[in-house]
Design a protein around this motif. Structure first.
Motif, PDB file in Angstrom:
ATOM      1  N   LYS A   6      56.646  29.445  30.088  1.00 30.67           N
ATOM      2  CA  LYS A   6      53.878  29.761  30.063  1.00 30.67           C
ATOM      3  C   LYS A   6      54.520  30.121  31.244  1.00 30.67           C
ATOM      4  O   LYS A   6      54.463  30.250  32.040  1.00 30.67           O
ATOM      5  CB  LYS A   6      54.020  28.821  30.300  1.00 30.67           C
ATOM      6  CG  LYS A   6      52.503  28.704  29.664  1.00 30.67           C
ATOM      7  CD  LYS A   6      51.580  29.049  31.348  1.00 30.67           C
ATOM      8  CE  LYS A   6      50.123  29.279  30.735  1.00 30.67           C
ATOM      9  NZ  LYS A   6      49.317  28.686  32.550  1.00 30.67           N
ATOM     10  N   GLY A  46      51.172  32.270  33.588  1.00 32.58           N
ATOM     11  CA  GLY A  46      49.998  32.182  33.002  1.00 32.58           C
ATOM     12  C   GLY A  46      49.462  33.552  33.482  1.00 32.58           C
ATOM     13  O   GLY A  46      49.451  34.652  34.015  1.00 32.58           O
ATOM     14  N   GLY A  47      47.896  33.583  33.924  1.00 36.34           N
ATOM     15  CA  GLY A  47      47.146  35.102  34.457  1.00 36.34           C
ATOM     16  C   GLY A  47      47.800  35.546  35.213  1.00 36.34           C
ATOM     17  O   GLY A  47      47.985  37.239  35.541  1.00 36.34           O
ATOM     18  N   ALA A  57      46.424  35.606  28.720  1.00 34.69           N
ATOM     19  CA  ALA A  57      46.091  37.415  28.948  1.00 34.69           C
ATOM     20  C   ALA A  57      46.841  37.899  30.547  1.00 34.69           C
ATOM     21  O   ALA A  57      46.819  37.004  31.457  1.00 34.69           O
ATOM     22  CB  ALA A  57      44.163  37.238  29.090  1.00 34.69           C
ATOM     23  N   THR A  70      40.521  37.479  30.458  1.00 40.31           N
ATOM     24  CA  THR A  70      39.590  36.373  29.520  1.00 40.31           C
ATOM     25  C   THR A  70      38.233  36.056  29.813  1.00 40.31           C
ATOM     26  O   THR A  70      37.154  36.529  29.111  1.00 40.31           O
ATOM     27  CB  THR A  70      40.397  35.460  29.254  1.00 40.31           C
ATOM     28  OG1 THR A  70      41.630  35.231  28.937  1.00 40.31           O
ATOM     29  CG2 THR A  70      39.466  34.038  28.698  1.00 40.31           C
ATOM     30  N   GLU A 112      44.667  37.377  25.492  1.00 45.76           N
ATOM     31  CA  GLU A 112      46.512  37.015  25.224  1.00 45.76           C
ATOM     32  C   GLU A 112      47.349  39.059  23.892  1.00 45.76           C
ATOM     33  O   GLU A 112      48.435  38.372  23.476  1.00 45.76           O
ATOM     34  CB  GLU A 112      46.670  36.082  23.972  1.00 45.76           C
ATOM     35  CG  GLU A 112      47.056  34.522  25.709  1.00 45.76           C
ATOM     36  CD  GLU A 112      45.639  34.519  25.705  1.00 45.76           C
ATOM     37  OE1 GLU A 112      44.142  34.998  25.787  1.00 45.76           O
ATOM     38  OE2 GLU A 112      45.891  33.899  27.269  1.00 45.76           O
ATOM     39  N   PHE A 158      47.086  29.745  24.224  1.00 47.34           N
ATOM     40  CA  PHE A 158      45.828  29.425  23.801  1.00 47.34           C
ATOM     41  C   PHE A 158      45.607  29.991  22.714  1.00 47.34           C
ATOM     42  O   PHE A 158      43.773  29.333  22.471  1.00 47.34           O
ATOM     43  CB  PHE A 158      44.897  30.916  25.238  1.00 47.34           C
ATOM     44  CG  PHE A 158      43.153  30.871  25.397  1.00 47.34           C
ATOM     45  CD1 PHE A 158      42.941  32.206  24.717  1.00 47.34           C
ATOM     46  CD2 PHE A 158      42.998  30.677  25.432  1.00 47.34           C
ATOM     47  CE1 PHE A 158      41.420  32.268  25.001  1.00 47.34           C
ATOM     48  CE2 PHE A 158      41.156  30.156  26.234  1.00 47.34           C
ATOM     49  CZ  PHE A 158      40.561  30.689  25.490  1.00 47.34           C
TER      50      PHE A 158
HETATM   51  N1  LIG Z   1      43.775  33.392  29.208  1.00 48.68           N
HETATM   52  C1  LIG Z   1      43.505  31.730  28.663  1.00 48.68           C
HETATM   53  C2  LIG Z   1      44.329  31.220  28.823  1.00 48.68           C
HETATM   54  C3  LIG Z   1      44.510  30.257  30.350  1.00 48.68           C
HETATM   55  O1  LIG Z   1      45.782  29.435  29.911  1.00 48.68           O
HETATM   56  O2  LIG Z   1      45.186  31.044  31.191  1.00 48.68           O
HETATM   57  P1  LIG Z   1      45.431  30.941  32.152  1.00 48.68           P
HETATM   58  O3  LIG Z   1      47.433  30.598  31.985  1.00 48.68           O
HETATM   59  O4  LIG Z   1      45.691  32.597  33.026  1.00 48.68           O
HETATM   60  O5  LIG Z   1      45.119  29.591  32.985  1.00 48.68           O
HETATM   61  C4  LIG Z   1      42.217  31.442  29.658  1.00 48.68           C
HETATM   62  O6  LIG Z   1      42.566  32.500  30.888  1.00 48.68           O
HETATM   63  O7  LIG Z   1      41.676  30.568  30.216  1.00 48.68           O
END
Ligand SMILES: N[C@@H](CC(=O)OP(=O)(O)O)C(=O)O
Ligand SMILES: Nc1ncnc2c1ncn2[C@@H]1O[C@H](COP(=O)(O)OP(=O)(O)O)[C@@H](O)[C@H]1O
Length: 469
Positions: free
Chosen positions: A6, A8-9, A41, A46, A130, A195
């Motif tokens: 995974k 993340g942003g 995303a 988001t 996403e 997400f």
């Molecule tokens: N984009 C969603 C989901 C997420 O998990 O984001 P990140 O992996 O950047 O925490 C959020 O900002 O909540």
């Protein structure tokens, strides 16, 4: 090895990062790993979607929507051109983005005219982060010669309940996701939106902020992954937020139980529910640094290894409020606490921490700051003044917690916590300790929160102690 990875942003914040991530995935794939990629995303998208949806629902203007859509389109066009070289894939990805952005614009204009924003429409709007990122990640992988297929959480088979904003996967998800991805694994790198998911009617739901970790864990449990890797901008799960204490150290391993306590008590590095699906199948979760991939990071495992660490980490929860309930009528009135909790549950208020003095004449409850108004109204309407005389609240507070399985049964930990805070003139507003003794949490003012974290991190020598390997 079969790994769910995974990103993340912060890891896919722009096109250059996406290009780097695609190469990282290709390297693992070419060295024989079966890989499923889960993407969030692009950084801050988001937040932008949510804030714009709220703004346009309150007497917004269509011109404001057009400006937001233009900026969002530009951001993702730039990412496409930075991440992808193959012209045909660029064109195809741009087309996908145009289609999604057009849908998004129509939805925002609808919300603007209706002047209404429901939990269902919030999930629909926030899902676009996403749904715009995944095609770019998948396109970048294909552009460097590796087959890739893009799925949304719903497409891949994650079916949830109807709890918009904090949806939970239904049991059937695990089989459906396994069936969808099993054939792909030997042929390509599937890219799945984190997400987001869908309810039984195919309506988009979201798993809660930070929910891509949860998505990765659900997918890992569905395909019997060997490990679930959560790629972050930090060196794994650390002894506290490195943005507060730069000397924070990465933990080479922690147990599922400790990871859940840490994430629940504010270690934003993990979604609070991310570990549950992994526990279901006993799958190790590894938290790694995207920008230093050779660093081993933190392995989260089932066994609770003996450790001399009394405290493993210090956490901080922000954006919370303290509700104080008091009244002489509470003393000896059986069922008062139950009525308080039931009235909060009926108002969909999430309780983070509870503290009650033995005098029974008052109770303090910590809730999400977004739930404060609902909490105060629920309690005021539940009780008349002869039981609860006052309901007051304080917005400028934070919850700090010391967490670690090594605390259980060790006398004196609380004494060290509160005497070190006292020496630093930090006032403790409320205290709570779970019977698991895996954490001691307390409320301090926002102004003193960072100092409280620093004092405790030093008191338990977290930065200097050699971490057990
Ligand atoms: N984009 C969603 C989901 C997420 O998990 O984001 P990140 O992996 O950047 O925490 C959020 O900002 O909540
Ligand atoms: N105990 C902790 N260990 C590591 N990071 C933490 C901890 N507590 C809070 N954090 C914060 O969590 C963030 C998680 O990293 P990030 O790359 O933003 O994850 P994601 O992109 O998945 O949201 C870090 O930026 C860090 O500031």
């Amino acid at each position: 090895m079969r790994i769910v990875m995974k990103f993340g942003g912060t890891s896919i914040a722009d096109g250059n990062n996406i290009r780097y991530v695609a190469q990282l995935l290709k390297d693992y794939y070419n060295s024989g790993y079966e890989v499923v990629a889960v993407t969030s995303a692009l950084g801050s998208v988001t937040d932008g979607l949510l804030s714009n949806a709220i703004e346009v629902s309150k007497k917004g203007k269509v011109s404001q929507i057009k400006e937001f859509i233009s900026d969002l389109t530009h951001k993702h066009y730039s990412a496409v051109h930075e991440a992808i070289d193959d012209e045909e894939i660029i064109d195809e990805t741009i087309q996908t983005i145009d289609c999604r952005v057009d849908e998004l614009e129509k939805a925002l204009i609808g919300i603007c005219y209706l002047g209404e924003l429901t939990p269902r429409s919030i999930d629909y709007i926030s899902s676009y982060g996403e749904r715009l990122a995944a095609p770019i990640v998948s396109g970048a992988i294909r552009s460097i010669g590796i087959k890739s297929k893009m799925y949304t959480g719903g497409d891949v088979g994650i079916v949830t309940d109807n709890e918009y904003g904090s949806a939970k996967p239904l049991e059937q998800s695990y089989q459906r996701v396994g069936e969808t991805l099993r054939t792909d694994l030997s042929e390509c790198i599937p890219v799945v939106t984190g997400f987001i998911a869908e309810n039984k009617d195919g309506v988009i739901t979201t798993l809660g902020r930070g929910g891509s970790d949860f998505s990765a864990s659900i997918i890992g449990a569905s395909i019997d992954a060997d490990e679930i890797w959560l790629w972050k901008e930090v060196h794994g799960i650390m002894t506290t937020d490195p943005k507060i204490v730069p000397e924070a150290r990465s933990m080479s391993w922690i147990s599922y139980a400790e990871a859940m306590e840490l994430s629940y008590f504010g270690a934003r590095v993990l979604h609070p529910r991310a570990i549950e699906p992994a526990i279901r199948n006993g799958i190790p979760v590894r938290v790694k640094n995207t920008f230093e991939p050779n660093f081993s990071g933190t392995l989260v495992v089932s066994e609770q290894k003996p450790t001399e660490d009394v405290v493993k980490a210090v956490t901080l929860i922000k954006k919370v409020s303290l509700v104080n309930i008091s009244g002489a009528g509470m003393v000896g009135t059986i069922g008062t606490a139950a009525r308080v909790f039931n009235s909060l549950a009926d108002a969909n208020v999430n309780i983070i921490m509870i503290s009650q003095a033995s005098s029974e004449s008052n109770m303090s409850i910590v809730v999400d700051e977004d739930h404060l108004e609902a909490a105060v109204n629920a309690i005021n309407s539940e009780f008349d003044k002869n039981v609860i005389k006052d309901v007051t609240y304080d917005n400028n507070i934070c919850v700090v917690a010391v967490v670690g399985a090594g605390m259980a049964g060790i006398p004196g930990v609380s004494g060290r916590v509160f005497s070190s805070l006292g020496k630093d003139n930090i006032n403790v507003v409320a205290i709570s300790q779970g019977s698991s003794q895996h954490n001691i949490s307390f409320v301090v003012s926002e102004e003193e929160a960072f100092d409280a974290v620093r004092v405790l991190h030093k008191e338990f020598e977290l930065e200097s102690k050699k971490r057990e390997e």
